[in-house]
Design an enzyme around this catalytic site. Structure first.
Site, PDB file in Angstrom:
ATOM      1  N   SER A   1      10.443 -40.749 -11.925  1.00 11.70           N
ATOM      2  CA  SER A   1       9.961 -42.100 -11.356  1.00 11.70           C
ATOM      3  C   SER A   1      10.953 -42.723 -10.520  1.00 11.70           C
ATOM      4  O   SER A   1      10.612 -44.048  -9.863  1.00 11.70           O
ATOM      5  CB  SER A   1       9.417 -42.947 -12.648  1.00 11.70           C
ATOM      6  OG  SER A   1       8.188 -42.647 -13.083  1.00 11.70           O
TER       7      SER A   1
ATOM      8  N   LYS B   1      12.536 -53.553 -11.098  1.00  9.50           N
ATOM      9  CA  LYS B   1      11.241 -53.182 -11.431  1.00  9.50           C
ATOM     10  C   LYS B   1      10.716 -53.785 -12.551  1.00  9.50           C
ATOM     11  O   LYS B   1      11.478 -54.413 -13.489  1.00  9.50           O
ATOM     12  CB  LYS B   1      11.536 -51.733 -11.809  1.00  9.50           C
ATOM     13  CG  LYS B   1      10.123 -50.883 -12.172  1.00  9.50           C
ATOM     14  CD  LYS B   1      10.555 -49.391 -12.465  1.00  9.50           C
ATOM     15  CE  LYS B   1       9.201 -48.764 -12.535  1.00  9.50           C
ATOM     16  NZ  LYS B   1       9.478 -47.298 -13.057  1.00  9.50           N
TER      17      LYS B   1
ATOM     18  N   SER C   1       6.945 -43.793 -10.496  1.00  3.76           N
ATOM     19  CA  SER C   1       6.051 -45.309 -10.904  1.00  3.76           C
ATOM     20  C   SER C   1       7.006 -46.255  -9.951  1.00  3.76           C
ATOM     21  O   SER C   1       6.586 -47.400  -9.949  1.00  3.76           O
ATOM     22  CB  SER C   1       6.301 -45.445 -12.305  1.00  3.76           C
ATOM     23  OG  SER C   1       7.416 -45.462 -12.886  1.00  3.76           O
TER      24      SER C   1
END
Lengths: 493, 481
Positions: free
Chosen positions: A180, A81, A156
């Site tokens: 997330s 990420k 996210s």
């Protein structure tokens, strides 16, 4: 030789590598090809440096040929990420303000993955600074849900979830501040874990809300998630909030041991507050089916109460934004990053750099956080929120005196369509089942449970364990995974 | 001009002497090339986290114990937010409501900087907290440079109670605080290197009034002398305004040392809201009594205690003791020598009048001084034993200072031993009497002071080596006889 990687797991890849049926270079090339094929529509990757990955793969092959692989997983790529730093690569947090910043160091989790031979692969899209639940807040691109590219992948960690679901990488790291990891995992039909706070070092994770953030894996299977968490977990002297000596290994072994067992003697609590509310029919059906499967395996279900659940969203948005307002203060264009070139004086450097560099949602949260910490408001907001946080943690402690684990939905609905949630508050409510865990610190896992009848979209369930109870959490999750009705969660893409 | 009571409180920042910075492993050194002692942590790069320096925490607690502070069992760090280019994270890790040290005191007494006697009193210390220093800004014409070498250096903030009533008291408090820090090895407190920095809060009120007057904060004070001058400047400035019936505003003022005046920096309305909240990246500090007691056992002897001991054990005047304890190295020098000689008071006189002059003339530090305390004590004992006289001792001392040789060797090599042999001195005495008939006449007419003249003559003839007591005795025998 070409290899089909779309549904390949880390465990399977390790077996192929060990048997000499595939090389790391072939494996990585296959993943890069897959990215080439599908990422044009999924758009999970912000960057993917093929040369770097292939060089690392060749080095892994040489080690294996020399009989000195770093681990059984030497040469397997892991998606990263874009808020977790890798030395020599950009780390933008999907924000314009950090566009040119190349990290001078490896996050502890990246260093540990590399030490085991895993290859960091690319920079995965996300909501800017991890603020959002749909990945629509990325300053760069809109990541699509591989199951239906008109829908969001969640957020996210939307890039991480979508990349794994689309088979562009077997496993990826995400970060979970209020859901997330678990929410996009549920939306994309993959496994996602929010470890116990302090189990995984945050050093090198660009902080959103320091007391809530935790790095965790997104994977096809519970076993793969266990392998990654075994690799990245454990105390780190660079992160004083990492737990001193958590029992951090052994999750993969616990998963293997649980494979063919039952769930007799396991007591699972169903928090009434999580079932009273607004979940969609598809989600309800998926969760009920999961309960039925686990009952068949011998699990006992009890009703429990987490009475302060209704305050969780408000509490979360005070604490998270307060911490974020200071964590993001350093992005000012003075030492690194995109300094606004029009600025005439210092004040303008701050105003223009930050004004142009941050997106709307990030600005909204910085302003909120600044407000709740302001003199005169601190007691009413921040201090009060911390007190409620304690009550929420006690809710969980009380519940775990009555049961071993909790089972809840992950999200009120399956993946929604782009642009569907325009009101920020409505978006915040997408996290109602996941954020309490970040406030309390204990661990949770999201596992695909069913496909929604009308939409065909995946439905996840969330299992919640007490602090550091990951072994039991993973064992039960793995047992369920094997027994669930729907066995294959692979999008057509 | 009406008379007002002056109320002064000081906020003193002291850099802690440690190997590494407060939250990273960069070296804590002064004077390196700009931005060479930096890393992702002290530059506030994305993703970094602080790791506390336990040595800095220990030294802060030691400083607190030396100032009679309470050490709470629970303390924590907080974030203090404001935007400025010297702040790598735009927040400073500091301590807000639960500092490491609380409720201390510092003793002041003796002669003040202006020469007047100070009241013998304690200045309360509200707290000492630990934080990270910020970077140093260098203004280069139209642009500014930021040197992050200083960013993250462990920094203590020592906040006093508003207990001082004059510039002299403020000066004495600073001197005492600096001494304590130096004695404890906490900091070198070199103000030129920014290791000690001071802000002053000052207000005036009519005598007898309980409420404080309007507080003015003074900044940019780069020396104790600047503090003294700025306080006196403000007393005059504020008195004048109050006399004229004006109301003061709460404000922050800077000190211009060249012009010798303060100037407005900002008013209360422009004050920052620092938005303190607990630092979520650090665990709270818990201290058990055992650990604090262990630190207490490690405490060095403090200047205050040393002064009392010097007066009691060595027979010094309070003034001597104050001079000798100004610096730890000097105090230790004296203490070492005093233990070796039977005349510690004489040793003190020699150090204060001769050694300190020698040091300031040669620009040497006491620790680098060629005259060791052992040698100086040996020289004093030689004087006491009559092996040399005071005049010869000056020559011996000068030689010790230049060569570092022991006094006995110098006396032997240069033939400086005092002559106490009557047989050797008598001819010189007789020679002096024979050559000075008019003075002999004066003596016999009753002017006894003339003896000193003869002593001088004999000493001259002996090239300073004759034992003066013996000379007097022999002179009197002959002059009276």
């Amino acid at each position: 030789m070409s290899i089909e990687v779309k549904t390949l797991t880390v465990a399977e890849a390790a077996a192929l590598l060990a048997a000499g049926k595939v090389t790391a270079a072939q494996l990585c090339r296959a993943y890069l090809d897959r990215v080439q094929t599908v990422d044009g529509s999924v758009k999970a990757f912000l960057k993917c440096d093929a040369e770097r990955i292939m060089a690392a793969a060749e080095a892994a092959d040489q080690r294996r040929a020399a009989g000195t692989p770093r681990s059984p997983y030497d040469g397997i790529p892991v998606g990263i990420k874009d808020c977790i730093v890798t030395a020599g690569e950009t780390c933008s947090c999907a924000s314009k303000i950090l566009a040119p910043v190349v990290s001078p160091y490896d996050a502890t989790v990246v260093a540990r993955l590399k030490a085991a031979g895993f290859i960091p692969m690319g920079r995965l899209n996300m909501d800017e600074f991890a603020m959002g639940s749909s990945t629509e807040n990325s300053a760069y691109q809109r990541t699509a849900n591989p199951w239906d590219i008109t829908r969001v992948p969640g957020g996210s960690s939307g890039g991480s979830a979508a990349a794994v679901a689309a088979g562009e990488v077997a496993v990826a790291l995400g970060s979970d501040t209020g859901g997330s990891i678990r929410q996009p995992a549920a939306f994309c039909g993959v496994v996602g874990v929010k470890p116990t706070y302090g189990r995984v070092s945050r050093y090198g994770l660009v902080a959103f809300a320091s007391s809530l953030d935790q790095i965790g894996p997104l994977a096809h299977t519970v076993e793969d998630a266990a392998i990654i968490l075994d690799t990245i977990g454990g105390h780190d002297p660079r992160d004083c909030t990492s737990l001193p000596e958590p029992d951090c290994g052994g999750l993969a072994a616990a998963v293997a041991a649980a494979r063919n067992g039952d769930l007799k003697g396991v007591k699972i609590g169903l928090p009434e507050e999580y079932f009273a509310s607004e979940s969609s029919a598809g989600v309800k059906a998926g969760v009920e089916a999961a309960i039925a499967v686990m009952k068949e395996l011998g699990a006992e279900f009890v009703s429990v109460s987490l009475p302060h659940t209704k305050y969780a969203v408000a509490t979360y948005y005070i604490i998270a934004t307060a911490e974020a307002s200071t964590n993001l203060a350093r992005f000012d264009g003075i030492r690194y990053g995109a300094r606004d070139q029009e600025a005439q004086d210092l004040t303008e450097v701050y105003f223009k750099t930050r004004g142009h560099g941050f997106g709307d949602e990030v600005k909204r949260r910085i302003i909120l956080g600044t407000y709740v910490l302001s003199s005169g408001y601190y007691d009413a907001f921040y201090l009060r929120a911390q007190k409620v946080r304690t009550l929420i943690r006690r809710d969980f402690e009380a519940a775990f005196r009555q049961c071993d684990l909790l089972l809840t939905p992950v999200t009120p609905t399956t993946a929604f369509r782009f642009g569907e949630k325009k009101d920020p508050l409505q978006m915040y409510l997408a996290d109602i089942y996941t954020i309490a865990l970040n406030l309390s610190g204990n661990c949770g896992i999201s596992i695909p449970a069913a496909l929604e009848a009308d939409s065909g979209m995946p439905v996840g369930i969330q299992l919640i364990g007490p602090a550091l109870a990951e072994k039991q959490l993973f064992a039960v999750a793995a047992r369920f995974e094997q027994a669930r009705k729907e066995q294959v969660f692979t999008p057509a893409l | 001009m009406a008379e007002y009571e002056v109320v002064i409180g000081l906020e003193v920042h002291v850099q802690i002497k440690t190997r590494s910075k407060m939250f990273c492993s960069c070296a804590n050194v002064f004077g390196a090339e700009p931005n060479t002692m930096v890393c992702p942590v002290c530059m506030g790069y994305p993703g970094v986290m602080p790791t506390p320096n336990h040595e800095a925490i220990r030294k802060t607690i030691m400083a607190g114990l030396m100032c009679d502070c309470d050490i709470p069992s629970y303390s924590k760090f907080d974030r203090k937010s404001y935007f400025y280019p010297d702040m790598p994270k735009n927040y400073q890790i500091s301590q807000y409501d639960l500092p490491l040290c609380l409720r201390g005191r510092i003793h002041i007494s003796g002669k003040g900087f202006s020469g007047e006697e100070l009241p013998d009193k304690y200045i309360g210390l509200t707290r000492i907290h630990l934080e990270e220093d910020v970077a140093k800004l260098n203004h280069l014409g139209r642009t500014s440079g930021v040197d992050f070498n200083r960013a993250g250096v462990p920094l203590m903030e020592c906040v006093s109670e508003p207990d001082m009533r004059s510039a002299d008291e403020a000066y004495a408090y600073l001197t005492a605080l600096k001494q304590i820090m130096q004695y404890g090895g906490i900091s070198d407190c070199d103000m030129e290197k920014g290791q000690m920095r001071c802000d002053v809060n000052i207000s005036l009120r009519p005598f007898g009034q309980k409420e404080f007057g309007t507080k003015i904060e003074l900044k940019n004070l780069n020396s104790f002398r600047a503090v003294h001058r700025a306080v006196n400047y403000e007393i005059a400035r504020q008195s004048e305004l109050l006399d004229a019936g004006e109301k003061l505003r709460q404000e922050t003022r800077g000190w211009n040392d060249d012009r010798g005046e303060t100037y407005l920096m900002r008013t209360k309305e422009q004050a920052h809201d620092y938005r303190y909240f607990p630092e979520p990246d650090l665990m709270p500090i818990t201290l058990d009594l055992k650990r604090v007691d262990e630190y207490r056992r490690q405490l060095p002897e403090l200047p205050e205690a040393m002064r009392r001991r010097f007066v009691a054990d060595y027979g010094l005047t309070p003034y001597d003791a104050q001079v000798l304890t100004m610096e730890k190295a000097l105090a230790e020098y004296y203490d070492c020598g005093a233990k070796l000689t039977k005349s510690p008071k004489t040793l003190a006189n020699w150090i204060i009048s001769d050694l300190l002059c020698e040091l300031s003339a040669s620009g040497q530090t006491i620790s680098a001084c060629p005259v060791t305390p052992e040698h100086l004590a040996a020289m004093i004992d030689m004087i006491d034993a009559g092996a040399i006289n005071n005049r010869i001792a000056k020559t011996v001392f000068a030689e010790m200072a230049s060569s570092g040789k022991p006094p006995r060797q110098i006396v032997a090599e240069k033939g400086l031993a005092q002559v106490s042999d009557e047989g050797a001195v008598i001819p010189l005495v007789e020679q002096a009497i024979a050559a000075n008939a008019p003075q002999v006449q004066q003596y016999r007419e009753g002017n006894e002071k003339v003896v000193q003249y003869f002593v001088g003559q004999v000493m001259k003839l002996s090239r300073g080596k004759a034992n003066p007591q013996l000379v007097i005795k022999l002179l009197k025998e002959r002059l009276d006889g």
